[in-house]
Motif scaffolding. Structure first.
Motif, PDB file in Angstrom:
ATOM      1  N   HIS A 105       0.837  -1.200   0.000  1.00 16.84           N
ATOM      2  CA  HIS A 105       0.000   0.000   0.000  1.00 16.84           C
ATOM      3  C   HIS A 105       0.870   1.246   0.000  1.00 16.84           C
ATOM      4  O   HIS A 105       1.739   1.399   0.858  1.00 16.84           O
ATOM      5  CB  HIS A 105      -0.897   0.000   1.240  1.00 16.84           C
ATOM      6  CG  HIS A 105      -1.720   1.239   1.396  1.00 16.84           C
ATOM      7  ND1 HIS A 105      -1.858   1.902   2.592  1.00 16.84           N
ATOM      8  CD2 HIS A 105      -2.450   1.950   0.500  1.00 16.84           C
ATOM      9  CE1 HIS A 105      -2.640   2.954   2.446  1.00 16.84           C
ATOM     10  NE2 HIS A 105      -3.016   3.011   1.179  1.00 16.84           N
ATOM     11  N   ALA A 129      -1.586  -1.314  -4.117  1.00 17.23           N
ATOM     12  CA  ALA A 129      -2.720  -0.503  -3.692  1.00 17.23           C
ATOM     13  C   ALA A 129      -2.280   0.948  -3.577  1.00 17.23           C
ATOM     14  O   ALA A 129      -1.475   1.279  -2.710  1.00 17.23           O
ATOM     15  CB  ALA A 129      -3.263  -1.004  -2.354  1.00 17.23           C
ATOM     16  N   SER A 332      -6.962   4.512   0.399  1.00 19.37           N
ATOM     17  CA  SER A 332      -6.860   3.239   1.115  1.00 19.37           C
ATOM     18  C   SER A 332      -7.950   2.266   0.673  1.00 19.37           C
ATOM     19  O   SER A 332      -8.893   1.986   1.420  1.00 19.37           O
ATOM     20  CB  SER A 332      -6.963   3.476   2.632  1.00 19.37           C
ATOM     21  OG  SER A 332      -5.972   4.386   3.074  1.00 19.37           O
ATOM     22  N   ASN A 334      -8.040  -0.844   0.542  1.00 21.96           N
ATOM     23  CA  ASN A 334      -8.177  -1.992   1.446  1.00 21.96           C
ATOM     24  C   ASN A 334      -9.088  -1.683   2.626  1.00 21.96           C
ATOM     25  O   ASN A 334      -9.719  -2.583   3.189  1.00 21.96           O
ATOM     26  CB  ASN A 334      -6.804  -2.438   1.956  1.00 21.96           C
ATOM     27  CG  ASN A 334      -5.981  -1.316   2.534  1.00 21.96           C
ATOM     28  OD1 ASN A 334      -5.762  -0.289   1.876  1.00 21.96           O
ATOM     29  ND2 ASN A 334      -5.497  -1.462   3.753  1.00 21.96           N
TER      30      ASN A 334
END
Length: 349
Positions: A105, A129, A332, A334
């Protein structure tokens, strides 16, 4: 799944690692981003099937891992080497030679790319990500990553907001100031603060675990005559992201083994974006940072276009990639769009 905590001495530092799933499960290595920790993956881990072996380390200077100096001249390899050292730890991956899918990420996406470059035979796939551009953060003008100035002015440790750093170091939890860590979490990490839900305190704890100073976040800087007056230094986190030290596009394209890559991003991301609110050139264009020399001299960095151009080259050289854009999602995915994120990960696995 039950989340267990391990402490591992690897690459010369004590690393805290979250582990979930069976020892013989399909290995997935989760690499967090800047100003966070492995705990940022906890909401995702709860949603993943028990067939996966999930390993999520805290990078140096974050969470429960040792606060060790960050040599920015090595770019994000300084973190990638720490993570690579964990691949041979039986307590994490058993006795087999693991080839995990790497999930990275933001800054962690750059760490994942660096780990692939350094250890191409140890990686089964990449899920990136909202990753940092392969040309670093800030200071470049076009899809080929051409530097805006020879010294990459406007990037590195000097670009951090001093008030945010002060409040981060003081572990402030309030909302009185726009630059408080909680407000930054609510407005920059996600597009809709309601997506933080009941995990907001856990995620804020993760942000506040960041070690501050010249050797960690944000790092040092140098003075320059080029706008806006500072250039990257050689220590600390933001300097590892500066294009002076992190420019891996050609190495990524040339890597000998090319696992599949899935790139997941939100179209409302304000951090990694062609109009990033953390890119001083874009803030100069908006009039927020005074003295901006204009679009010809210092255009905003086309972060999304750069990543797509590099991944196109990766595919043309024998690899493959898939881009997933989530409407209304911020930095974000996720956290904000867990169902779509889980589906993308399971497709890759």
């Amino acid at each position: 799944m039950e989340i267990r905590r391990h402490e591992i001495l690897a690459n010369g530092i004590r690393q805290r690692v979250l582990v979930a799933g069976p020892e013989d499960g399909i290995p997935v290595l989760l690499i967090h981003g800047n100003c966070s920790s492995a705990d940022f993956w906890q909401p995702l881990i709860r949603r993943l099937p028990a067939t996966l072996r999930l390993v999520a380390p805290d990078l140096r200077g974050y969470g429960g891992t040792q606060v060790a100096p960050v040599d920015a001249t090595r770019g994000l390899r300084v973190f990638a080497d720490d993570v690579a050292a964990l691949l041979d730890e039986p307590a994490l991956f058993g006795t087999a030679d693991p080839r995990p899918v790497l999930v990275g990420h933001s800054l962690g996406g750059g760490v994942a790319m660096s780990l692939l470059i350094g250890h191409p035979d140890r990686v089964a796939g990449l899920l990136l990500a909202a990753p940092v551009s392969p040309y670093g953060f800030g200071g470049t003008r076009d899809l080929a990553g051409t530097p805006t100035t020879p010294d990459f002015a406007g990037t590195g440790g000097g670009t951090a907001g001093a008030d945010f750093v002060r409040r981060l170091a003081a572990a402030e939890r309030g909302t009185d100031a726009r630059t408080s860590p909680r407000n930054v979490l609510r407005t920059a990490y996600v597009a809709d603060p309601a997506s933080l839900g009941e995990d907001e305190e856990l995620l804020l704890d993760s942000v506040l675990s960041t070690a501050t100073g010249d050797d960690n976040y944000p790092g040092n800087s140098e003075q320059t005559g080029n706008w806006p007056g500072m250039a990257p230094g050689d220590r600390g986190v933001l300097n590892t992201l500066a294009p002076k030290h992190f420019r891996i596009a050609d190495e990524l394209v040339a890597v000998s083994t090319k696992p599949p890559i899935t790139w997941v991003r939100g179209d409302a991301d304000v951090i990694v974006s062609d109009t990033s609110l953390f890119d001083l050139a874009y803030l100069g264009q908006l009039g927020v940072v005074p003295g901006w020399p204009g679009a010809e001299a210092c255009p905003p960095q086309p972060m999304i276009g750069q990543t797509r151009a590099v991944l196109d080259r990766y595919a043309a050289a024998g690899g493959s990639y898939r881009e997933i854009v989530l409407p209304g999602c911020g930095h974000s995915p996720n956290i904000e769009r867990p169902a779509e994120f889980v589906a993308a990960l399971l497709d890759l696995v």
